[in-house]
Design a protein around this motif. Sequence first.
Motif, PDB file in Angstrom:
ATOM      1  N   VAL A 165       0.783  -1.437 -12.144  1.00 27.48           N
ATOM      2  CA  VAL A 165       0.299  -2.621 -12.850  1.00 27.48           C
ATOM      3  C   VAL A 165       0.308  -2.443 -14.366  1.00 27.48           C
ATOM      4  N   TYR A 166       0.624  -1.245 -14.829  1.00 29.81           N
ATOM      5  CA  TYR A 166       0.651  -0.964 -16.263  1.00 29.81           C
ATOM      6  C   TYR A 166       2.086  -0.943 -16.777  1.00 29.81           C
ATOM      7  N   LYS A 167       2.250  -1.167 -18.068  1.00 33.77           N
ATOM      8  CA  LYS A 167       3.577  -1.112 -18.663  1.00 33.77           C
ATOM      9  C   LYS A 167       4.117   0.316 -18.562  1.00 33.77           C
ATOM     10  N   PRO A 168       5.426   0.454 -18.435  1.00 33.68           N
ATOM     11  CA  PRO A 168       6.024   1.793 -18.367  1.00 33.68           C
ATOM     12  C   PRO A 168       5.786   2.578 -19.657  1.00 33.68           C
ATOM     13  N   MET A 192       0.809  -1.187   0.000  1.00 34.18           N
ATOM     14  CA  MET A 192       0.000   0.000   0.000  1.00 34.18           C
ATOM     15  C   MET A 192       0.860   1.261   0.000  1.00 34.18           C
ATOM     16  N   GLU A 193       2.022   1.201   0.665  1.00 35.05           N
ATOM     17  CA  GLU A 193       2.882   2.386   0.699  1.00 35.05           C
ATOM     18  C   GLU A 193       3.331   2.778  -0.706  1.00 35.05           C
ATOM     19  N   ASP A 194       3.756   1.795  -1.502  1.00 33.41           N
ATOM     20  CA  ASP A 194       4.191   2.078  -2.875  1.00 33.41           C
ATOM     21  C   ASP A 194       3.031   2.604  -3.713  1.00 33.41           C
ATOM     22  N   TYR A 195       1.865   2.017  -3.536  1.00 38.74           N
ATOM     23  CA  TYR A 195       0.677   2.449  -4.265  1.00 38.74           C
ATOM     24  C   TYR A 195       0.371   3.909  -3.935  1.00 38.74           C
ATOM     25  N   CYS A 196       0.304   4.243  -2.669  1.00 39.83           N
ATOM     26  CA  CYS A 196       0.013   5.619  -2.265  1.00 39.83           C
ATOM     27  C   CYS A 196       1.087   6.575  -2.775  1.00 39.83           C
ATOM     28  N   ALA A 197       2.348   6.174  -2.721  1.00 39.73           N
ATOM     29  CA  ALA A 197       3.434   7.024  -3.218  1.00 39.73           C
ATOM     30  C   ALA A 197       3.311   7.245  -4.719  1.00 39.73           C
ATOM     31  N   SER A 198       2.891   6.224  -5.458  1.00 36.01           N
ATOM     32  CA  SER A 198       2.764   6.353  -6.916  1.00 36.01           C
ATOM     33  C   SER A 198       1.628   7.288  -7.310  1.00 36.01           C
ATOM     34  N   MET A 199       0.709   7.532  -6.399  1.00 39.23           N
ATOM     35  CA  MET A 199      -0.431   8.403  -6.679  1.00 39.23           C
ATOM     36  C   MET A 199      -0.202   9.834  -6.173  1.00 39.23           C
ATOM     37  N   CYS A 243     -10.027   7.258  -3.237  1.00 40.24           N
ATOM     38  CA  CYS A 243     -10.278   5.810  -3.217  1.00 40.24           C
ATOM     39  C   CYS A 243      -8.997   4.976  -3.229  1.00 40.24           C
ATOM     40  N   LEU A 244      -7.996   5.372  -2.480  1.00 36.53           N
ATOM     41  CA  LEU A 244      -6.794   4.555  -2.369  1.00 36.53           C
ATOM     42  C   LEU A 244      -7.003   3.538  -1.262  1.00 36.53           C
ATOM     43  N   SER A 245      -7.203   2.284  -1.661  1.00 39.27           N
ATOM     44  CA  SER A 245      -7.461   1.227  -0.688  1.00 39.27           C
ATOM     45  C   SER A 245      -7.019  -0.111  -1.264  1.00 39.27           C
ATOM     46  N   GLU A 246      -7.065  -1.129  -0.447  1.00 41.49           N
ATOM     47  CA  GLU A 246      -6.724  -2.487  -0.900  1.00 41.49           C
ATOM     48  C   GLU A 246      -7.593  -2.896  -2.086  1.00 41.49           C
ATOM     49  N   GLU A 247      -8.846  -2.463  -2.097  1.00 38.05           N
ATOM     50  CA  GLU A 247      -9.778  -2.841  -3.156  1.00 38.05           C
ATOM     51  C   GLU A 247      -9.450  -2.189  -4.500  1.00 38.05           C
ATOM     52  N   THR A 248      -8.714  -1.088  -4.493  1.00 38.78           N
ATOM     53  CA  THR A 248      -8.428  -0.390  -5.752  1.00 38.78           C
ATOM     54  C   THR A 248      -6.975  -0.496  -6.187  1.00 38.78           C
TER      55      THR A 248
END
Length: 58
Positions: A27-30, A1-8, A15-20
């Motif tokens: 998850v996308y190609k560079p 979750m830390e990496d996800y939040c940092a990427s945003m 809506c930053l949560s485990e479900e999203t």
Amino acid sequence: MEDYCASMKGIYSECLSEETKDESPMVYKPKDEIIGNIRDTVDIVNVIKPVYNFKAAE
């Protein structure tokens, strides 16, 4: 979750949560890989970056 939040960072989202996290940028190609693969077939005019993330509720 830390990496996800940092990427945003810099993108407004409520809506930053485990479900999203399956929609996180990681998850996308560079972007550079995609551009490299399509360079011969397109003219890239603009590259945009989202500033708002919206996910509709059911």
